[in-house]
Design an enzyme around this catalytic site. Structure first.
Site, PDB file in Angstrom:
ATOM      1  N   HIS A   1       0.834  -1.210   0.000  1.00 49.46           N
ATOM      2  CA  HIS A   1       0.000   0.000   0.000  1.00 49.46           C
ATOM      3  C   HIS A   1       0.867   1.259   0.000  1.00 49.46           C
ATOM      4  O   HIS A   1       1.902   1.320   0.688  1.00 49.46           O
ATOM      5  CB  HIS A   1      -0.912  -0.012   1.236  1.00 49.46           C
ATOM      6  CG  HIS A   1      -1.975   1.037   1.224  1.00 49.46           C
ATOM      7  ND1 HIS A   1      -1.806   2.284   1.788  1.00 49.46           N
ATOM      8  CD2 HIS A   1      -3.223   1.024   0.693  1.00 49.46           C
ATOM      9  CE1 HIS A   1      -2.918   2.993   1.629  1.00 49.46           C
ATOM     10  NE2 HIS A   1      -3.794   2.256   0.964  1.00 49.46           N
TER      11      HIS A   1
ATOM     12  N   SER B   1      -9.760 -14.215  -2.606  1.00 48.42           N
ATOM     13  CA  SER B   1      -9.795 -12.761  -2.783  1.00 48.42           C
ATOM     14  C   SER B   1     -11.105 -12.332  -3.438  1.00 48.42           C
ATOM     15  O   SER B   1     -11.619 -13.014  -4.329  1.00 48.42           O
ATOM     16  CB  SER B   1      -8.626 -12.300  -3.658  1.00 48.42           C
ATOM     17  OG  SER B   1      -8.728 -10.904  -3.920  1.00 48.42           O
TER      18      SER B   1
END
Length: 375
Positions: free
Chosen positions: A126, A327
């Protein structure tokens, strides 16, 4: 929005609020690119907004500021300790403002444990982590990523080998931002063992997947029993919340290194911020009271099924959509700017993704699919 509820402010201000509310309602119908669950109802908690509650300080110690939700916050931390396989007697944590604060806390613990350590993180980490490392002035090295978003273990091995004389602080992605990839912490541990690295710390970032892996049949390695030393899970993602929030969780022994007493508010200062939201712990606690762990298992199962449905819809017409195991992030070729804007899709270079959060339906997936196909 009733006129009575807006009594006391100008007509112009009332109109602005009404327009803003309508705008939020419209845009929520096409929100598919970011991991926020919009399917919730916290109206039972509205009476608490009349009070200036504040969770300043350590939730596991008393505070002079009596209007707080520390007791409920401790229950929230306990629930996450169970899900992350950390005995409650060894656990410490608090409700944060979101994943970035949680990641900063975890890396702060790592740096305090090993001040001379090097932080390793992958290219798919991130964006906020680079900023965090700059703030912490922590020495760091970026490792290559594999095409699926996982860290490149060969590059990690070689880089750690070259620097094996200094402690390793590993930033593990348990669900990357763009591809939902999960770094294999067993492989990371094997690398550290093979290189005889005796001083290491693993901070895990399962912002979204921290509320997925505990509810699937075959999860990738995760949890403190697999080597985590700290973890940051978001509250506004799979759980859903009108306020950004999250949970930072670590071991008590690490936190004792930084604790200090603050006489002014009569608290133990162990959190990154001073004043903290007392409402955010209420939201997370309420969600668990309402759904329970079994309810969240159903929610997660449905979201994963929607993700697979989206992949199949794209693949049926030759569009190479894909997702990582466990996911809800569906990756596909970058669509037109008009489609990106309307469906609030997250793009990165030549790819884009949607995330099938609990509010995303098959009807909305079909509508997006038709527009991608015709754009």
């Amino acid at each position: 929005m009733s006129a009575d509820s807006l009594d006391g402010i100008s007509l112009e201000a009332q109109e602005r609020l009404a327009t803003l509310l309508e705008d939020f309602e419209v845009k929520s119908q096409t929100a598919m690119g970011y991991p926020v669950n919009l399917d919730y109802d916290y109206s039972d908690l509205l009476p608490f907004l009349k009070y200036s509650a504040n969770n300043v300080g350590d939730p596991f110690h008393d505070s002079n500021f009596a209007s707080n939700t520390h007791e409920i916050e401790r229950e929230v931390v306990g629930t996450f300790a169970d899900m992350m396989r950390l005995p409650r007697d060894d656990a410490w944590g608090y409700v944060t403002s979101g994943g970035t604060e949680g990641n900063m806390y975890g890396l702060y613990m790592g740096r305090e444990t090993y001040p001379d350590g090097v932080v390793y993180f992958s290219q798919d980490t991130h964006y906020s982590v680079v900023k965090i490392l700059r703030l912490l002035k922590a020495r760091n090295i970026m490792i290559k990523s594999q095409p699926n978003g996982q860290i490149d273990y060969a590059d990690l091995y070689e880089t750690v080998r070259i620097n094996r004389d200094v402690p390793v602080i590993m930033m593990a992605n348990i669900g990357t931002t763009m591809k939902g990839a999960i770094d294999d912490v067993d492989k990371v541990r094997d690398i550290l063992d093979d290189l005889a690295v005796s001083n290491s710390y693993i901070h895990a970032d399962p912002a979204l997947s921290g509320m997925i892996l505990p509810f699937v049949e075959e999860p990738q390695p995760y949890g403190f029993d697999r080597g985590f030393d700290s973890v940051a899970v978001s509250g506004h993602k799979m759980i859903g919340s009108p306020l950004p929030c999250g949970v930072a969780l670590t071991r008590k022994e690490y936190v004792s290194r930084i604790a200090r007493s603050i006489e002014y508010v009569g608290v133990l200062d162990t959190t990154l911020t001073g004043s903290r939201s007392a409402f955010a712990p209420l939201l997370i606690w309420y969600a668990f009271q309402r759904h329970g762990l079994y309810g969240f298992k159903e929610i997660v199962t449905n979201s994963l099924q929607q993700a697979e449905y989206a992949v199949q819809r794209f693949n049926e017409v030759g569009i190479p959509a894909w997702r990582n195991k466990n996911s809800v992030t569906v990756v596909f070729p970058r669509p037109s700017a008009e489609v990106i804007r309307k469906w609030q899709i997250a793009p990165y270079e030549d790819i884009a993704h949607i995330i099938t959060m609990p509010n995303v339906t098959r009807e909305s997936i079909d509508a997006l699919f038709d527009e991608v196909l015709n754009s």
